[in-house]
Design a protein around this motif. Structure first.
Motif, PDB file in Angstrom:
ATOM      1  N   ILE A 144      75.780   3.957  22.605  1.00 48.12           N
ATOM      2  CA  ILE A 144      74.937   4.869  22.562  1.00 48.12           C
ATOM      3  C   ILE A 144      73.726   4.274  23.464  1.00 48.12           C
ATOM      4  O   ILE A 144      73.074   5.772  23.978  1.00 48.12           O
ATOM      5  CB  ILE A 144      74.482   6.028  21.675  1.00 48.12           C
ATOM      6  CG1 ILE A 144      76.284   6.792  20.727  1.00 48.12           C
ATOM      7  CG2 ILE A 144      73.681   6.983  21.519  1.00 48.12           C
ATOM      8  CD1 ILE A 144      76.168   7.577  19.472  1.00 48.12           C
ATOM      9  N   ARG A 145      73.360   3.854  22.545  1.00 45.25           N
ATOM     10  CA  ARG A 145      71.567   3.761  23.099  1.00 45.25           C
ATOM     11  C   ARG A 145      71.997   3.421  24.729  1.00 45.25           C
ATOM     12  O   ARG A 145      70.707   3.477  25.809  1.00 45.25           O
ATOM     13  CB  ARG A 145      71.552   2.402  22.108  1.00 45.25           C
ATOM     14  CG  ARG A 145      70.973   2.832  20.379  1.00 45.25           C
ATOM     15  CD  ARG A 145      69.373   4.110  21.539  1.00 45.25           C
ATOM     16  NE  ARG A 145      69.605   4.652  19.422  1.00 45.25           N
ATOM     17  CZ  ARG A 145      70.557   5.677  18.851  1.00 45.25           C
ATOM     18  NH1 ARG A 145      70.228   6.528  19.673  1.00 45.25           N
ATOM     19  NH2 ARG A 145      69.395   5.710  17.910  1.00 45.25           N
ATOM     20  N   ALA A 146      73.012   2.082  25.443  1.00 42.73           N
ATOM     21  CA  ALA A 146      73.431   1.734  26.202  1.00 42.73           C
ATOM     22  C   ALA A 146      73.425   3.233  27.371  1.00 42.73           C
ATOM     23  O   ALA A 146      73.200   3.196  28.497  1.00 42.73           O
ATOM     24  CB  ALA A 146      74.599   0.805  26.627  1.00 42.73           C
ATOM     25  N   LEU A 147      74.183   4.020  26.678  1.00 41.63           N
ATOM     26  CA  LEU A 147      74.354   5.816  27.509  1.00 41.63           C
ATOM     27  C   LEU A 147      73.123   6.250  27.917  1.00 41.63           C
ATOM     28  O   LEU A 147      73.229   6.491  29.433  1.00 41.63           O
ATOM     29  CB  LEU A 147      75.825   6.330  27.169  1.00 41.63           C
ATOM     30  CG  LEU A 147      76.053   7.023  27.353  1.00 41.63           C
ATOM     31  CD1 LEU A 147      76.246   6.940  28.569  1.00 41.63           C
ATOM     32  CD2 LEU A 147      77.237   8.041  27.115  1.00 41.63           C
TER      33      LEU A 147
ATOM     34  N   PHE B 212      86.394  -4.880  19.334  1.00 40.98           N
ATOM     35  CA  PHE B 212      86.169  -3.733  19.240  1.00 40.98           C
ATOM     36  C   PHE B 212      85.120  -2.867  18.334  1.00 40.98           C
ATOM     37  O   PHE B 212      84.536  -2.439  19.074  1.00 40.98           O
ATOM     38  CB  PHE B 212      87.268  -3.036  19.888  1.00 40.98           C
ATOM     39  CG  PHE B 212      88.011  -3.106  20.878  1.00 40.98           C
ATOM     40  CD1 PHE B 212      88.291  -1.605  22.186  1.00 40.98           C
ATOM     41  CD2 PHE B 212      89.116  -2.951  21.071  1.00 40.98           C
ATOM     42  CE1 PHE B 212      88.642  -2.107  22.604  1.00 40.98           C
ATOM     43  CE2 PHE B 212      89.629  -3.555  22.751  1.00 40.98           C
ATOM     44  CZ  PHE B 212      89.780  -3.205  23.464  1.00 40.98           C
ATOM     45  N   ARG B 213      84.500  -4.116  17.650  1.00 36.90           N
ATOM     46  CA  ARG B 213      83.759  -4.271  16.138  1.00 36.90           C
ATOM     47  C   ARG B 213      84.211  -2.101  15.423  1.00 36.90           C
ATOM     48  O   ARG B 213      82.986  -1.462  15.540  1.00 36.90           O
ATOM     49  CB  ARG B 213      82.804  -3.503  16.342  1.00 36.90           C
ATOM     50  CG  ARG B 213      82.120  -5.418  17.722  1.00 36.90           C
ATOM     51  CD  ARG B 213      80.825  -5.074  18.582  1.00 36.90           C
ATOM     52  NE  ARG B 213      79.902  -5.090  17.107  1.00 36.90           N
ATOM     53  CZ  ARG B 213      78.498  -5.184  16.964  1.00 36.90           C
ATOM     54  NH1 ARG B 213      77.561  -5.332  18.223  1.00 36.90           N
ATOM     55  NH2 ARG B 213      78.013  -5.489  15.513  1.00 36.90           N
ATOM     56  N   CYS B 214      85.335  -2.331  15.473  1.00 37.80           N
ATOM     57  CA  CYS B 214      86.009  -1.459  15.092  1.00 37.80           C
ATOM     58  C   CYS B 214      86.153  -1.461  13.180  1.00 37.80           C
ATOM     59  O   CYS B 214      87.370  -2.440  13.369  1.00 37.80           O
ATOM     60  CB  CYS B 214      87.384  -0.020  15.628  1.00 37.80           C
ATOM     61  SG  CYS B 214      86.551  -0.253  16.966  1.00 37.80           S
ATOM     62  N   PRO B 215      86.182  -0.797  12.059  1.00 38.04           N
ATOM     63  CA  PRO B 215      86.714  -1.092  11.080  1.00 38.04           C
ATOM     64  C   PRO B 215      88.083  -0.847  11.117  1.00 38.04           C
ATOM     65  O   PRO B 215      88.775   0.231  11.740  1.00 38.04           O
ATOM     66  CB  PRO B 215      86.387   0.016   9.772  1.00 38.04           C
ATOM     67  CG  PRO B 215      84.862   0.642  10.754  1.00 38.04           C
ATOM     68  CD  PRO B 215      85.562   0.171  12.192  1.00 38.04           C
TER      69      PRO B 215
ATOM     70  N   ILE C 186      86.116   4.890  19.958  1.00 39.51           N
ATOM     71  CA  ILE C 186      85.218   5.065  20.656  1.00 39.51           C
ATOM     72  C   ILE C 186      84.597   6.187  20.956  1.00 39.51           C
ATOM     73  O   ILE C 186      83.805   6.512  21.581  1.00 39.51           O
ATOM     74  CB  ILE C 186      84.764   3.194  20.699  1.00 39.51           C
ATOM     75  CG1 ILE C 186      85.281   2.508  19.533  1.00 39.51           C
ATOM     76  CG2 ILE C 186      83.349   3.048  21.448  1.00 39.51           C
ATOM     77  CD1 ILE C 186      84.699   0.973  20.116  1.00 39.51           C
ATOM     78  N   SER C 187      85.799   5.957  22.586  1.00 41.87           N
ATOM     79  CA  SER C 187      84.774   6.879  23.492  1.00 41.87           C
ATOM     80  C   SER C 187      84.654   8.671  23.343  1.00 41.87           C
ATOM     81  O   SER C 187      84.180   9.064  23.610  1.00 41.87           O
ATOM     82  CB  SER C 187      86.026   6.703  24.881  1.00 41.87           C
ATOM     83  OG  SER C 187      87.619   6.829  23.936  1.00 41.87           O
ATOM     84  N   GLU C 188      85.637   8.947  22.269  1.00 41.04           N
ATOM     85  CA  GLU C 188      85.884  10.133  21.927  1.00 41.04           C
ATOM     86  C   GLU C 188      85.014  10.608  20.834  1.00 41.04           C
ATOM     87  O   GLU C 188      84.233  11.877  21.122  1.00 41.04           O
ATOM     88  CB  GLU C 188      87.369  10.711  21.390  1.00 41.04           C
ATOM     89  CG  GLU C 188      88.625  10.621  22.847  1.00 41.04           C
ATOM     90  CD  GLU C 188      90.082  10.589  22.103  1.00 41.04           C
ATOM     91  OE1 GLU C 188      90.508  10.718  20.426  1.00 41.04           O
ATOM     92  OE2 GLU C 188      90.889  11.297  23.033  1.00 41.04           O
ATOM     93  N   ALA C 189      84.376   9.364  19.812  1.00 41.99           N
ATOM     94  CA  ALA C 189      83.961   9.845  19.283  1.00 41.99           C
ATOM     95  C   ALA C 189      82.278  10.094  19.376  1.00 41.99           C
ATOM     96  O   ALA C 189      81.430  11.031  19.487  1.00 41.99           O
ATOM     97  CB  ALA C 189      83.809   8.473  17.978  1.00 41.99           C
TER      98      ALA C 189
ATOM     99  N   TYR D 111      77.149  -0.449  13.797  1.00 48.25           N
ATOM    100  CA  TYR D 111      77.131  -1.233  14.331  1.00 48.25           C
ATOM    101  C   TYR D 111      78.210  -1.491  15.529  1.00 48.25           C
ATOM    102  O   TYR D 111      78.386  -2.227  16.195  1.00 48.25           O
ATOM    103  CB  TYR D 111      77.483  -2.425  14.054  1.00 48.25           C
ATOM    104  CG  TYR D 111      76.998  -2.857  12.746  1.00 48.25           C
ATOM    105  CD1 TYR D 111      75.477  -2.987  12.618  1.00 48.25           C
ATOM    106  CD2 TYR D 111      77.111  -2.836  10.912  1.00 48.25           C
ATOM    107  CE1 TYR D 111      74.568  -3.376  11.503  1.00 48.25           C
ATOM    108  CE2 TYR D 111      76.374  -2.863   9.869  1.00 48.25           C
ATOM    109  CZ  TYR D 111      75.656  -3.580  10.069  1.00 48.25           C
ATOM    110  OH  TYR D 111      74.060  -3.655   8.739  1.00 48.25           O
ATOM    111  N   CYS D 112      78.819   0.190  15.159  1.00 50.22           N
ATOM    112  CA  CYS D 112      79.680   0.067  16.765  1.00 50.22           C
ATOM    113  C   CYS D 112      79.209   1.056  17.728  1.00 50.22           C
ATOM    114  O   CYS D 112      78.826   0.926  19.368  1.00 50.22           O
ATOM    115  CB  CYS D 112      81.316   0.320  16.500  1.00 50.22           C
ATOM    116  SG  CYS D 112      82.242   0.555  17.504  1.00 50.22           S
ATOM    117  N   LEU D 113      79.124   2.693  17.098  1.00 52.09           N
ATOM    118  CA  LEU D 113      78.621   3.635  17.766  1.00 52.09           C
ATOM    119  C   LEU D 113      77.184   3.765  18.649  1.00 52.09           C
ATOM    120  O   LEU D 113      77.005   3.415  19.821  1.00 52.09           O
ATOM    121  CB  LEU D 113      78.817   5.793  17.159  1.00 52.09           C
ATOM    122  CG  LEU D 113      80.371   5.351  16.935  1.00 52.09           C
ATOM    123  CD1 LEU D 113      80.534   7.071  17.119  1.00 52.09           C
ATOM    124  CD2 LEU D 113      80.945   5.467  17.981  1.00 52.09           C
TER     125      LEU D 113
END
Length: 404
Positions: A305-308, A271-274, A55-58, A299-301
């Motif tokens: 992204i919006r919060a960041l 973590f809502r990861c596939p 998630i963080s690197e994506a 649903y994950c990224l």
């Protein structure tokens, strides 16, 4: 009293138990021993570290821009100081990529969230620094939930802090701590199982009474002969009429790997990861892998992204700039790996006159070309320089033929 009047007294860090970690709860007896796992131990579980890195690197790999709204048109603002922080150097020792990655990783692994301090010169953001844990602290008002920040125990305004938090004011790692603890326990058990080759896979039976000393001597000899990886597979030699009876695997032993797989699924849910992106591929197919990649973005990224984006907008722009400037992550970059699908989508949008060729070239990181700002369908609109008539259609009927 500070004995050196010409020097500034050092800042003494004051820690608070207002928001204790799981380690402190266990230390003071508020949580039973064994039910807690530290962040370092949790990150040693491969599925957890893979999810956090994924998630963080994506998010950090996405193209980020500072946009400026001028009238009804929004254009890039690469010269704004915020753009330099996010795309080049956040400070002298941290790149913009590392800043974004560490903020998201902090929000995924710490209840307090990802925190960074923004240094300003004449009100403009100049650099952003991610300090070590406990250097930046935050307390929330009991009524309004307004945060109050301190840097090395000195109060700082909220506008100088980039703060990225998870939902429920808890991070995914904390909410999945029990599932991670179980995965860690299974990993430790498996490691001990294979490290210690003297696993009781059978029972030694003897018709004679050995006594306590005899049993100890037999066990010591058995371990010396067969314990460890180096002695695995050796032939056992028994004495004094002793026999060896093989023990069958229990249902628990047979389902051990399945249980470990289920814990990977639990961590993926947290973590809502596939699961396929955590390399649990038992149920992956060609069709659902593509669908899982889309769901990962949607649903994950995108929620992160919006919060960041909101956290960066609040801390990197002056109050009077916030209605004009904004930080924007280009989620379209997630489709770059599938070149065929990307080319088809761009061609379709150009043909439908939704975008022009120069906008498409900008997506691909290419420079604009002459005549590329026209909204035209290349399949039916032909340049008049070629001397070729435009094909007939409902809006362009063929010319009438005059009688001879």
């Amino acid at each position: 009293m500070w004995p050196f009047p010409n020097k500034q007294a050092p800042i003494v860090e004051q820690k608070s138990l207002g928001d204790p970690t799981a380690e402190l709860l266990e230390l003071f007896g508020a949580m039973p021993v064994g039910t807690s796992i530290s962040n370092a131990e949790a990150l040693s579980v491969p599925a957890v570290s893979a999810a956090v890195r994924l998630i963080s690197e994506a998010v950090a790999s996405l193209d980020v821009k500072v946009k400026r709204k001028v009238g009804d048109i929004e254009e890039d603002a690469p010269d704004h100081p915020a753009a330099s922080i996010l795309t080049r150097q956040a400070n002298e020792w941290t790149s913009g990529y590392e800043l974004i990655r560490d903020l998201v990783a902090g929000a995924l692994t710490k209840d307090v969230g990802g925190l960074a301090y923004v240094t300003r010169v004449s009100g403009e953001a100049r650099e952003a620094i991610v300090y070590r844990d406990s250097i930046i602290t935050v307390e929330f008002d009991q009524v309004t939930n307004e945060p109050r920040y301190r840097l090395s125990n000195q109060p700082v305004p909220a506008s100088s802090i980039i703060h990225l938090r998870g939902v429920f004011s808890r991070c995914p790692l904390s909410m999945a701590r029990d599932a991670i603890s179980m995965a860690k326990a299974m990993e430790d058990y498996s490691n001990g199982l294979w490290t210690n080759g003297a696993r009781p896979g059978g029972v030694i039976q003897t018709p004679n009474k050995l006594g306590t000393d005899g049993v100890k001597a037999m066990l010591a000899g058995w371990k010396a002969a067969f314990s460890g990886k180096a002695n695995a597979g050796k032939t056992a030699v028994l004495y004094e009429g002793a026999t060896y009876q093989q023990m069958a695997l229990t249902s628990v032993d047979g389902q051990f790997n399945e249980s470990r797989t289920f814990q990977v699924l639990e961590i993926a849910r947290a973590f809502r990861c596939p699961p396929g992106m955590l390399f649990e591929l038992s149920r992956n197919t060609w069709s659902n892998s593509e669908q899982q990649a889309k769901e990962f973005v949607t649903y994950c990224l995108i929620p992160w992204i919006r919060a960041l984006e909101s956290a960066l907008n609040r801390a990197l722009f002056k109050p009077e700039e916030r209605s004009e400037y904004r930080v924007c992550f280009d989620v379209d970059d997630t489709s770059q790996a599938d070149l065929t699908a990307r080319a088809t989508a761009i061609s379709t949008l150009i043909a439908a006159r939704v975008i022009n060729p120069n906008e498409a070239r900008d997506w691909l990181g290419m420079e604009a070309r002459a005549g590329g700002n026209e909204y035209a369908n290349p399949a039916i609109d032909v340049s008049p320089k070629l001397g070729t008539p435009t094909p007939a259609n409902d809006n362009n009927p063929p010319p009438k033929q005059e009688a001879a």
